[in-house]
Design a protein around this motif. Sequence first.
Motif, short mmCIF file in Angstrom:
data_model
loop_
_atom_site.label_atom_id
_atom_site.label_comp_id
_atom_site.label_asym_id
_atom_site.label_seq_id
_atom_site.Cartn_x
_atom_site.Cartn_y
_atom_site.Cartn_z
N LEU A 30 70.92 129.39 22.82
CA LEU A 30 71.19 129.01 24.06
C LEU A 30 71.95 127.31 24.06
O LEU A 30 71.70 126.63 23.26
CB LEU A 30 69.91 128.37 24.78
N ALA A 31 73.00 127.43 25.26
CA ALA A 31 74.10 126.35 25.15
C ALA A 31 73.43 125.33 26.32
O ALA A 31 73.20 125.81 27.40
CB ALA A 31 75.42 126.72 25.61
N ASP A 166 73.12 119.56 17.75
CA ASP A 166 73.52 118.45 18.81
C ASP A 166 74.85 117.72 18.15
O ASP A 166 74.96 116.93 17.23
CB ASP A 166 72.55 117.22 18.72
N GLU A 167 75.90 118.41 19.00
CA GLU A 167 77.28 118.02 18.55
C GLU A 167 77.77 118.21 17.26
O GLU A 167 78.14 117.16 16.69
CB GLU A 167 77.59 116.60 19.20
N PRO A 168 77.13 119.20 16.52
CA PRO A 168 77.38 119.34 14.97
C PRO A 168 78.63 119.22 14.35
O PRO A 168 79.25 119.09 13.54
CB PRO A 168 76.67 120.47 14.52
N THR A 169 79.74 119.97 15.28
CA THR A 169 81.31 119.72 14.84
C THR A 169 82.05 118.88 15.52
O THR A 169 83.14 118.95 15.13
CB THR A 169 81.69 121.16 15.26
N ILE A 177 85.09 124.20 11.44
CA ILE A 177 84.42 124.66 12.65
C ILE A 177 84.18 126.23 12.51
O ILE A 177 83.20 126.64 12.97
CB ILE A 177 85.13 124.24 13.94
N ARG A 178 85.04 126.84 12.35
CA ARG A 178 84.94 128.23 12.09
C ARG A 178 84.02 128.80 10.96
O ARG A 178 83.28 129.70 11.47
CB ARG A 178 86.46 128.87 11.65
N ASP A 179 83.92 127.92 10.07
CA ASP A 179 82.79 128.35 9.03
C ASP A 179 81.47 127.97 9.58
O ASP A 179 80.66 128.69 9.36
CB ASP A 179 83.41 127.44 7.87
N PHE A 180 81.37 126.85 10.23
CA PHE A 180 80.14 126.47 11.04
C PHE A 180 79.69 127.35 11.89
O PHE A 180 78.42 128.02 12.08
CB PHE A 180 80.27 125.02 11.51
N CYS A 181 80.51 127.87 12.69
CA CYS A 181 80.05 128.97 13.67
C CYS A 181 79.65 130.25 13.06
O CYS A 181 78.55 130.76 13.57
CB CYS A 181 81.57 129.32 14.63
N GLY A 182 80.49 130.40 11.98
CA GLY A 182 79.87 131.71 11.07
C GLY A 182 78.43 131.50 10.36
O GLY A 182 77.58 132.46 10.38
N LEU A 183 78.16 130.39 10.20
CA LEU A 183 76.96 129.79 9.76
C LEU A 183 75.74 129.88 10.74
O LEU A 183 74.83 130.52 10.51
CB LEU A 183 76.85 128.31 9.14
N LYS A 200 82.53 121.49 23.40
CA LYS A 200 83.71 122.10 23.07
C LYS A 200 83.35 123.47 23.45
O LYS A 200 82.43 124.49 22.95
CB LYS A 200 84.09 122.26 21.54
N PHE A 201 83.79 124.00 24.67
CA PHE A 201 83.59 125.28 25.10
C PHE A 201 84.00 126.55 24.35
O PHE A 201 83.23 127.64 24.28
CB PHE A 201 84.33 125.40 26.51
N ASP A 202 85.13 126.52 23.75
CA ASP A 202 85.38 127.43 22.82
C ASP A 202 84.31 128.00 21.73
O ASP A 202 84.11 129.10 21.51
CB ASP A 202 86.95 127.31 21.98
N GLU A 203 83.70 126.93 21.16
CA GLU A 203 82.43 127.05 20.32
C GLU A 203 81.34 127.72 21.19
O GLU A 203 80.81 128.71 20.71
CB GLU A 203 81.94 125.50 19.71
#
Length: 510
Positions: A30-31, A166-169, A177-183, A200-203
Motif C-alpha cells: 500500500l502506497a 518510510d522513504e527507504p530509497t 533502488i532497483r535492488d531494493f524494489c526487488g527486495l 518517488k512515483f516510479d517506485e
Amino acid sequence: MLRLRGIHKRFGPTHALRGVDLELRPGQALAVIGENGAGKSTLVKILTGVHQPDEGELWLDGQPLRLHDTHAAQAAGIVAVHQETVMFDELTAAENIFIGRQPMRGPAALRVVDWATMNRLAQQVLDEVGAGFDATTPVRQLSLAQRHLIEVARALSHQARVVILDEPTAALSQAEIRDFCGLVRGLLARGVAVLFISHKFDELFAVCDNYVVLRDGVSVGTGCMKEASEPELLRLMAGRSIEQVYPRVDTQPGATVLEARDLGHPTEFDGISFALRRGEILGFYGLVGAGRSEVMLALMGLKPLARGSIWMDGQERRIRDAADAISLGLAYVPEERQRQGGILDFSVRHNLSLAALAGPRHAVKGQFSRGPWLSALRESALAQRLIERLNIKTASQDAPLSGLSGGNQQKVVIGKWLGLNPRVVILDEPTKGIDVGAKQAVYQLVAEMVAQGLAVILVSSELPEVMHLAHRVIVMRRGRQVAEFRRGDADAETVVAAASGLALQGGEAA
C-alpha cells in the motif's frame, strides 16, 4: 491483515490526523502518498506504538489491537524501516539486528550472549535479503544501502508480518533502488504486508498495489495503482494541479566567480577542474559514492586537499576551514540536513542565524550585534524576513526546527545562508526526502538565486533535477570527472551511461 478506522491524533492545537482509514493485506503493498506535513509520519508512529491515537481503532486479523509502545508493535509483527537509519556504528551487523534481544545461553543466574547462534541467525536473514557481507562486519564499514539491508534483515528476524518502508530509497543510487524494489517484491512473495511511503512515483508504481493519499491529516483518495496516474495523484496530494514542477531558468551566465584547478584528495577524488560563473547553475551528477559531496566539502574547507588550487575572481585563495570559505562568499547546504544542516532542538530563529554567528566577525558586525552583545531584536527581525521571503510554514520563529516538515526544514537550512548574501551557494541533494510541492518551492528558490546573480552548484542523484535546472552538468564516477554536458546536448541515457561506465549502443560512455 491490519485495518485502521477513524484514526485521530492531536498535538495541542495541531490536528495531525483526522479520521484516517486504511487496510493492509498479506502479500500486497500500500502506497501512502502526501506532501510533507500531511500526517504520514504521525501515522507511522501510531502503527509502531510511538504514539497512541486519540480516537479510532486498530484491528489485526479481525481482533482489536492496542499498541501501548514499540515493543507491543514488534510483538504484533509490525516493523518500520526508516529513511534515516539509526544504528550503532561500532557494533557488527549481527549485533545491530538483534540489539536488545540477543540469544542467550547458560543457567538463569549466569546467562551470557550466545554469539555463535546470534551470528548464525543474523547471517541467515542477511543472506535472505542478498546482503553480500558477513554478519560480523562492523556497521561503520558499510554503505547507506547496506545499512538499509540490515534494517530489512532486522524486520525479517522479528518474523515481521507488516513492514513499513518510510522513504527507504531517499539516498540510494538508481542501481541500489532497483535492488531494493526487488527486495520489496520478495517480501510480498512471502506474504508480508508492506506500507510504502515515498515521494518517488516510479517506485510506487513499480511495487505498490493500492494507494491512499493524505492531505492535512485527512484521507482524500484511495484506489488501485494500476488505474492511477501521476498527475491525478499530484492533484490529490496538493489540492491543486502542479503543471510545472521545474521553473524556467533562462539567465545568461556572466563572469567566472569560482574556479577549481586539478583538485585531488588521497582517497576520495582526483583531477577535478571546473569554472563556475555568475548567474549559472552547475550540476554535479553521479551515483552514490562517486565523490561529489567530498569535492564540495573540500571547497568549503571541511576536507583537506592533497593538491590543486581554488580561485575566486581570478585570484588564488587558500581555504583552510569553513570560516575562510564563508568569508569568501561560499555557502554550503549539506546532504544530511538533520545531522549537518540544522540543529533540531534549536528554534527556527536560532537556526536561521547560525551561519552568521559561526562566520567571520565582519559578517556579524552591525547585523546581530549591539556592541559586544547579541541583539535578539535584530536576530528576530532577520528571521522574520527570511520566514516571509521563503514562505516557511512554522507556528512561530521560536518553534523548534524538529517540529517542521522536511520541506520547511530544508528552507530553513537554505535560508540561514541567504542572510549572509553569499556569492556561491552549494546545494548537496537539496530535495532529498521532500515531496513534490516542497521540491517545487526549492526549485523556484534556486531560480530566484541565479536571477539575482548568485552562482549555484547543484549536486543531485535525481537526473531530471540536474537536466532541467543546470546550465551544465559535470558527471563523476569513482572520484573522477568523466564527462561534461551542456543543457540539451545529452539525453538521460547518455548521462547515466557516463555515470555508471556502461557502454552505449554504437559507442562507449565517457
